[in-house]
Design an enzyme around this catalytic site. Structure first.
Site, PDB file in Angstrom:
ATOM      1  N   ASP B 529      67.043 -67.698 -87.247  1.00 24.76           N
ATOM      2  CA  ASP B 529      66.637 -66.678 -88.279  1.00 24.76           C
ATOM      3  C   ASP B 529      65.333 -66.266 -88.384  1.00 24.76           C
ATOM      4  O   ASP B 529      64.336 -67.313 -88.167  1.00 24.76           O
ATOM      5  CB  ASP B 529      67.138 -67.472 -89.820  1.00 24.76           C
ATOM      6  CG  ASP B 529      67.348 -66.302 -90.995  1.00 24.76           C
ATOM      7  OD1 ASP B 529      68.663 -66.290 -91.085  1.00 24.76           O
ATOM      8  OD2 ASP B 529      66.597 -65.952 -91.275  1.00 24.76           O
ATOM      9  N   SER B 565      63.078 -62.826 -83.163  1.00 22.03           N
ATOM     10  CA  SER B 565      63.793 -61.633 -83.513  1.00 22.03           C
ATOM     11  C   SER B 565      64.705 -61.220 -82.630  1.00 22.03           C
ATOM     12  O   SER B 565      64.553 -61.117 -81.402  1.00 22.03           O
ATOM     13  CB  SER B 565      62.798 -60.570 -84.027  1.00 22.03           C
ATOM     14  OG  SER B 565      63.517 -59.212 -84.178  1.00 22.03           O
ATOM     15  N   VAL B 566      65.839 -60.612 -82.899  1.00 19.54           N
ATOM     16  CA  VAL B 566      66.876 -60.395 -82.091  1.00 19.54           C
ATOM     17  C   VAL B 566      66.521 -58.790 -81.526  1.00 19.54           C
ATOM     18  O   VAL B 566      67.134 -58.130 -80.725  1.00 19.54           O
ATOM     19  CB  VAL B 566      68.339 -60.201 -82.972  1.00 19.54           C
ATOM     20  CG1 VAL B 566      68.828 -61.478 -82.994  1.00 19.54           C
ATOM     21  CG2 VAL B 566      68.537 -59.284 -83.811  1.00 19.54           C
ATOM     22  N   ASN B 592      75.167 -62.445 -85.709  1.00 20.12           N
ATOM     23  CA  ASN B 592      75.493 -62.192 -87.100  1.00 20.12           C
ATOM     24  C   ASN B 592      74.338 -61.589 -87.821  1.00 20.12           C
ATOM     25  O   ASN B 592      74.505 -60.968 -88.994  1.00 20.12           O
ATOM     26  CB  ASN B 592      75.879 -63.674 -87.749  1.00 20.12           C
ATOM     27  CG  ASN B 592      75.879 -63.577 -89.196  1.00 20.12           C
ATOM     28  OD1 ASN B 592      76.861 -63.098 -89.822  1.00 20.12           O
ATOM     29  ND2 ASN B 592      74.857 -64.385 -89.808  1.00 20.12           N
ATOM     30  N   TYR B 657      74.605 -47.929 -90.534  1.00 15.49           N
ATOM     31  CA  TYR B 657      75.083 -48.918 -90.406  1.00 15.49           C
ATOM     32  C   TYR B 657      76.436 -48.939 -89.930  1.00 15.49           C
ATOM     33  O   TYR B 657      76.813 -49.750 -88.886  1.00 15.49           O
ATOM     34  CB  TYR B 657      75.154 -49.610 -91.873  1.00 15.49           C
ATOM     35  CG  TYR B 657      75.728 -50.873 -91.986  1.00 15.49           C
ATOM     36  CD1 TYR B 657      75.144 -52.129 -91.468  1.00 15.49           C
ATOM     37  CD2 TYR B 657      76.824 -51.341 -92.848  1.00 15.49           C
ATOM     38  CE1 TYR B 657      75.525 -53.163 -91.634  1.00 15.49           C
ATOM     39  CE2 TYR B 657      77.559 -52.594 -92.930  1.00 15.49           C
ATOM     40  CZ  TYR B 657      77.046 -53.541 -92.412  1.00 15.49           C
ATOM     41  OH  TYR B 657      77.542 -54.862 -92.452  1.00 15.49           O
ATOM     42  N   ALA B 689      82.574 -58.966 -97.932  1.00 12.41           N
ATOM     43  CA  ALA B 689      81.855 -59.773 -98.725  1.00 12.41           C
ATOM     44  C   ALA B 689      81.561 -58.883 -99.871  1.00 12.41           C
ATOM     45  O   ALA B 689      82.378 -57.880-100.331  1.00 12.41           O
ATOM     46  CB  ALA B 689      80.519 -59.725 -97.763  1.00 12.41           C
ATOM     47  N   ALA B 690      80.784 -59.309-101.036  1.00 17.32           N
ATOM     48  CA  ALA B 690      80.759 -58.842-102.266  1.00 17.32           C
ATOM     49  C   ALA B 690      79.765 -57.753-101.830  1.00 17.32           C
ATOM     50  O   ALA B 690      78.568 -58.055-101.605  1.00 17.32           O
ATOM     51  CB  ALA B 690      80.121 -60.055-103.058  1.00 17.32           C
TER      52      ALA B 690
END
Lengths: 403, 911
Positions: B529, B565-566, B592, B657, B689-690
């Site tokens: 992360d 970082s990805v 993810n 996105y 997800a919310a």
């Protein structure tokens, strides 16, 4: 100080009959069939053989007692011939006798031959000895058959490692289907048919949870080997021959049956026998160093737990290794039952140990056809006779002579 | 004080429903229905009068010092040997002292009561103090006879003595006559009966009252002084009448157990007396009479001591422990009344060496092993050298009785190959809690009810029969105790032991939950992360990844943190290197990490677009490539991408996105092909997800379920070696999962293949072009070209509609008429009754006659064949998932009635 058997004895010739329901021939014809191939392969004459060993188990339905069936059938000229009987290790015991004999310097060339004619009993499966099993055993042993004795490994293994019955059953099924895929490629195998995991799982139950396809076949067959010393092999001009790297045997001490330490999930004998064999052969990491194996897969569950007793799979991880295809011929791991195993050859008891060595012999000589393993280094054979709670385990390791 | 010190009972667990006799044989002997009420007890195939006697005697000696017993008499008309003392066998099985007297008393149904009188008088004489009297009978009758209905099997045992008696012996009165109501010649197997009316009127009704009245006169009492009156008489009406004639009211008389177990012969006065003693209060007077070539009447008075008797099975417990059998032919087979083919395998030699039997009598009949005096290890069998490998002492074994030690199952099987009267032969290793084990036959159990860890009792049973020489061998078997099995593992829970996983964006939310769950299940986890804010901006603080690692370590798991970082190729490589450096490999990668830069396209500046692309799409490339290379080396890998409903279906304000997320599906589609042969499986999850998408649409209680825990199981399944699927996309959220696929319609070919189609062709055939009816999901691009090439050839008829999914028992029966193959039914006239148990089950019957098939819900009076099965199994059977033969042999499928006709089902119905 004992130095072990490693690289002292060379196998210079082998022979093996087609295994199967050989209705047309008896043990005598089978012996001649295996021996003829072996003699030609070794390039020696009958008169060069100085001593012989015969491995055979169920003399009642087979050749009868003593080593005379071998000496008279092969017309061996009044040489020493010995019969060995040690359940399913009988064939390997014959080999062990011959190997030790030349290693001791007593003889230059010796023959080991295993044979069993099972298909004269009138029914499938091994003969039921009844009270002939032993005058005391008959009075208290339960109503055990071979599949029933080995099937219990599954219940105990699943309980010990908390594996759902269905997961174990599927892994057992793959053990069998993998061997069938190999047997398909072997003209000497009895059963030459590809089967799926699903077919194995759906086969009729023989002894819970073993289905029909979890059990090896019952067949007739013979296999033999001619052995000599490394020096003699070299003097005969043999090149690229294979030598014995290890020969080990371990028998139950009675603990399994009587002392509450064993959980019924594996073979104490194999665990100890393999450790000694690796030491004798100089093998440090069997999972990496063994190129191929012929295990005593009388039943799928026997093979599965044996992976762990041979220290190839970690304890409790055989199921995962099986499902990962680690023991498949082209699975990238240690190919097991490359010739099809007992599963496809059946189990003519006295012949099985030598039949396994025969596959190793073919593989090291690059004569295994479609089954050929690339550049094998060590080959391991394993026999397990008796029942999980009381048994005889033999392990041989062979490889190319490198010097 | 002389009297009864203790009692014990044994009624075999098996009870035959008497109606099943009538159902099978009513056509032949219709009158037997008159006595077909209730159940009769019957011996398991390995039981007989001797084994029942041992069990009743063991029950009787519960809590008693066996060395005090100085006599044993066995009373029975059905002993397995005519010349070998069976009481000496019982004595050996019970490990009683050698210097006692034993005897078999036989040839009359009153041998039990006569022996009671004799034994009590012997004790009175003072020569002996404790005598065990056991009565047992396994009553034989030919098939379809009244007596087959009346008779039952059972045993009772009474310890008589001169101290601590629970019922004082007050006196007895006997009469003896050669009244031959029935007899059995020495060389005959079955009784020969004289007319029942005479037996009733001249036998029971005269001789029992004569003995009882004689007793009353001798003791100067009357029926008014008696609390309980016990006498066997299998004529129900006569039983009542005799009692009434003697002045007993119905509540004074003990039931004759016709409905519960039947008349157990010489044992029956004992069985009834013990049942009376089980209920008796101190001070009660009990009179018992036994009939047979005369009659014995005895009177006892219950003492305060009765309250001190340790609890035991008795008759009450025996009657409660039962298995009702409706299968009459099983009863016949168990009693050897039908001959079945046992196969060549059964021809094995069965001789017994008497020398061995004598040397090992304690071991074989008494289950006596050894206990090492040196190390204390109990062991069976007893041998000269201790089995403990750390001891190995010579000649240190002392006798050790195992029969009452608690034991449990170590391993077992159900063997269908072994020759058995009741296959499968169930046996296995049993282990004693205090040490010792042996491989034992199991009995009185069904394979399905046996498991490792379950407790067992030991029972004395017949092990083999040597028919050629008329000999039976006995040994001990294990009886699994119902309800003591440890809980069975249904699912182990998929494990990840030894596997190394990378989870990007694992500092919080879904990623964190994936990492925690993987670690909990044994995986070593790289927790990656960047530690930035929600939108990915700002310097990484390293804290979120560290916190998750800490959490894993605290839980006993293994994990390392990664802060790279990805979004760059270097970052991606560094993440994978973290795994290699720490654990040497990568097995699992969950892509993810993600950020959001929501804008409408109008306001979407290049940096908003690029930032999202860099993290989601390029980020996935940056990490996946180095990981893939490592996985390929190990020939194993599981890669997960994260997509989104926004991309799959569209969502306002998320063009960047949506594009990135759906790009990942394309990435997966091709990577799955490249990874396949290395066992690298690639799948994609669309977590629900919310978000704004769900807000306002879902009720609040469902919003509660929008937690990572409701998504994680699916993602972890994709990560497991159990998952062999690849190239799948799944929606996952709130515990709801469904598959998302790109489907290709069947389409249509225009222009005949030679001419280019015209614009008008497109317009005209628009519906045919855009239809999704019969759409397909193609595994790769090549496959999708197939239909294009085939389009000019007429399509093969579509395969039958899927019948497997959503199939229920009801649907099967609703659909049965359609599955019926009338052409196969000529001359067939059968009724199949289906009794399907379980929630989804029910009862249907199917009548096939004159080539027609009538399906009716509910039962049928006289079905040709009854099929019993659980609902789940039945659905599997019909949908082909379960093989009929294996269902039958495993007992899942039970067939009653005409078994042969059941095989028509396969021909008559095609599903």
């Amino acid at each position: 100080m004992a130095t072990g058997i490693r690289d002292k004895v060379a196998i210079i010739g082998m022979g093996c009959t087609r295994f199967g329901e050989r209705w047309d021939v008896g043990a005598e014809e089978l012996m001649v069939e295996a021996f003829s191939e072996c003699m030609e392969d070794a390039g020696v004459g009958k008169d060069d053989i100085e001593a012989a060993w015969l491995g055979t188990c169920l003399e009642e339905t087979n050749v009868g007692k003593s080593a005379l069936p071998l000496s008279t059938t092969l017309r061996l000229p009044f040489i020493p011939v010995t019969r060995t009987e040690n359940f399913c290790a009988s064939g390997t015991e014959a080999f062990r006798g011959a190997v030790y004999a030349v290693a001791s310097g007593a003889y230059d060339v010796a023959l080991a031959l295993g044979v069993e004619k099972l298909k004269d009993s009138g029914y499938g499966g091994l003969p039921n000895p009844g009270s002939n099993w032993g005058s005391l055993s008959w009075l208290w042993w339960p109503n055990v058959t071979a599949p029933g004795a080995f099937a219990q490994l599954a219940s105990a293994y699943a309980a010990k490692y908390n594996i759902p019955d269905q997961d174990l059953k599927r892994a057992m099924a793959h053990v069998s289907s993998k061997s069938h895929a190999n047997g398909l490629l072997n003209p000497k195998a009895h059963l030459r048919k590809e089967i799926s995991d699903e077919q194995v799982m759906a086969s009729p139950i023989i002894a819970h949870p073993l289905g029909l396809f979890d059990c090896c076949g019952v067949s007739d067959g013979s296999a033999c080997a001619i052995v000599t010393t490394v020096e003699k092999a070299l003097s005969m001009g043999k090149k690229d021959f294979i030598t014995v790297k290890a020969l080990q045997l371990a028998l139950s001490s009675g603990e399994e049956m009587g002392y509450n330490q064993w959980d019924g999930d594996h073979f104490m004998t194999t665990d100890k026998c393999s450790t000694r064999a690796y030491e004798e052969a100089g093998i440090k990491n069997p999972r990496e160093e063994i190129s191929m194996m012929e295990l005593h897969d009388c039943f799928s569950i026997t093979e599965l737990v044996t992976y762990e007793d041979l220290h190839i799979s970690q304890r409790g991880e055989a199921v995962q290794d099986v499902m990962d295809g680690f023991y498949d011929r082209e699975g990238g791991g240690v190919p097991c039952q490359v010739d099809g195993g007992l599963k496809c050859f059946g189990h003519p008891i006295g012949a099985s140990g030598l039949r396994m060595l025969y596959e190793m012999y073919l593989q090291f000589h690059g004569r295994a056809g479609e089954r050929q393993i690339e550049d094998p280094r060590f080959g391991l054979t394993h026999n397990l006779g008796g029942v999980p709670f009381m048994n005889v385990c033999s392990i041989s390791i062979v490889g190319r002579y490198e010097n | 004080m002389i009297g009864i010190k203790s009692y014990g009972g044994y009624i075999p667990r098996l009870r035959l429903n008497r109606m099943s006799i009538y159902q099978s044989m009513g056509w032949f002997a219709p009158a037997i229905v008159l006595v077909a009420q209730g159940e009769r007890s019957f011996c398991n195939w390995d039981e007989d009068s001797l084994t029942m006697a041992v069990e009743a005697s063991r029950d009787c000696l519960e809590g008693i010092d066996r060395s005090l017993v100085d006599g044993h008499y066995l009373c029975s008309t059905t002993l397995p040997f005519s010349d070998r003392s069976c009481s000496a066998m019982v004595k050996t099985a019970l490990n009683l002292r050698d210097d006692i007297i034993t005897g078999d008393v036989t040839t009359s149904l009153k041998c039990g009561t006569s022996t009671l009188v004799t034994a009590l008088e012997a004790i009175k004489g003072g020569e002996r103090h404790n005598i065990l009297v056991t009565a047992s009978d396994k009553r034989e009758a030919r098939a379809a006879y009244f007596y087959e209905m009346w008779f039952g099997d059972g045993a009772g045992s009474l310890l008589l003595g001169d101290t601590d008696v629970i019922a004082e012996f007050k006196g007895s009165y006997s009469v003896s006559y050669d009244f031959v109501d029935h007899y059995r010649g020495s060389n005959n197997d079955y009784d020969y009966m004289w007319e029942e009316r005479w037996v009733r009127d001249e036998g029971y009704s005269r001789i029992i009252p004569e003995a009882v009245t004689g007793l009353f006169n001798k003791l100067s009492i009357s029926m008014d002084d008696v609390d309980t009156f016990v006498f066997p008489c299998f004529f129900k009406a006569e039983h009542r009448k005799i009692a009434k004639k003697l002045g007993a009211s119905p509540d004074q008389v003990v039931d004759n157990f016709h409905e519960a177990c039947g008349e157990t012969g010489a044992a029956h006065p004992f069985v009834m007396l013990i049942s009376a003693l089980e209920k008796a209060k101190p001070g009660d007077r009990v009179v018992v009479a036994g009939f047979g070539q005369g009659c014995d009447a005895l009177c006892f008075q219950v003492t305060d001591q009765v309250a001190n008797l340790p609890s035991r099975r008795g008759i009450k417990g025996s009657l409660a422990n039962k298995k009702t059998e409706d299968n009459y032919t099983k009863f016949l087979k168990f009693r050897d009344l039908i001959k079945t083919e046992m196969g060549i395998r059964a021809e094995a030699p069965t001789q017994t060496a008497m020398t061995v039997l004598w040397r090992k009598r304690k071991m074989l009949l008494g289950l006596v092993g050894g206990k090492c005096a040196e190390c204390g290890t109990p062991q069976f069998p007893k041998m000269d050298i201790c089995v403990n490998p750390d001891c190995g002492a010579f000649h240190t074994q002392e006798d050790y009785a195992f029969q009452d030690e608690s034991a449990f199952i170590k391993s077992f099987t159900g063997d269908l190959l072994a020759v058995s009267v009741d296959p499968p032969a169930v046996y296995g290793m049993i282990q004693f809690e205090k040490g010792g084990r042996f491989m034992a036959d199991f009995t009185d159990c069904a394979l399905d009810d046996v498991s490792v860890g379950q407790k067992v009792n030991l029972a004395f049973r017949r092990r083999y029969e040597d028919r050629e020489r008329g000999f039976s061998g006995y040994f001990w078997k294990a009886v699994p105790i119902p309800g003591t099995a440890p809980e069975k593992v249904e699912t182990q829970g998929i494990r990840f032991d030894g596997k190394v996983a990378i989870v990007t964006g694992a500092g919080g939310g879904l990623g964190r939950d994936y990492a925690l769950e993987l670690a909990k299940r044994g995986a070593k986890v790289v927790v990656n992360d960047l530690g930035g804010a929600q939108d990915g901006s700002g310097e990484g603080a390293n804290t979120p990844a560290d916190r998750v690692v800490e959490e894993i370590l605290e839980g006993g798991g293994e994990a390392v943190a990664s802060y790279d970082s990805v979004a760059t190729a270097e970052g991606g490589k560094a993440i994978v290197d973290t795994a290699i450096d720490a654990y040497g490999k990568v097995d699992i990668l969950i892509n993810n990490a993600g950020i959001l830069r929501d804008k409408t396209l109008a306001k979407m500046e290049p940096e908003n677009w690029d930032a999202v692309m860099d993290v989601h799409l390029k980020g996935a490339y940056n990490v996946t490539r180095p990981a893939f290379l490592k996985m390929r080396e190990n020939r194993y890998g599981r890669i997960i991408f994260t997509t989104s409903a926004a991309g799959i279906y569209g969502n306002f304000g998320q063009t960047n996105y949506s594009a990135a997320k759906t790009g990942l599906i394309g990435f997966m589609n091709t990577l799955k092909l490249e990874g396949e042969k290395h066992d690298i499986r690639v799948n994609t999850v669309a977590p629900v997800a919310a978000t704004r998408l769900t807000e306002g649409i879902l009720p609040p209680d469902l919003m509660e379920k929008l937690k990572p825990e409701f998504v994680t199981p699916l993602v972890l399944y994709f990560c497991s070696h159990q998952c062999k699927d690849t190239g799948f996309t799944m929606n996952a959220g709130m515990g709801f999962f469904n598959r998302v696929a790109i489907l290709t319609g069947p389409g249509t070919a225009l222009g005949g293949g030679n001419e280019p189609p015209t614009l008008d062709d497109i317009h005209k055939h628009w519906d045919a072009i855009n239809t999704l009816e019969g759409a397909e999901d193609f595994p790769n691009a090549t496959a999708s070209i197939g239909p294009m090439l085939d389009a000019f050839n007429p399509k093969k008829e579509a395969a039958n509609a899927d019948t497997g999914s959503g199939l229920t028992v009801k649907k099967i029966f609703d659909g049965l008429p359609n599955a019926f193959q009338a052409d196969q039914a000529s001359g067939v006239d059968v009724v199949f009754l289906f009794n399907i148990s379980g929630d989804g089950g029910g009862i249907w019957h199917v009548h096939i006659q004159n080539g027609e098939c009538l399906v009716t819900e509910g039962t049928h009076e006289s079905p040709t064949t009854t099929i019993k099965m659980g609902d789940e199994g039945f659905v599997k059977l019909i949908s082909g998932e379960l093989n009929a033969m294996s269902a039958f042999t495993s007992g899942k499928l039970q067939i009653e009635g005409d078994l042969m006709k059941s095989q028509l089902i396969e021909k008559l119905f095609k599903f």
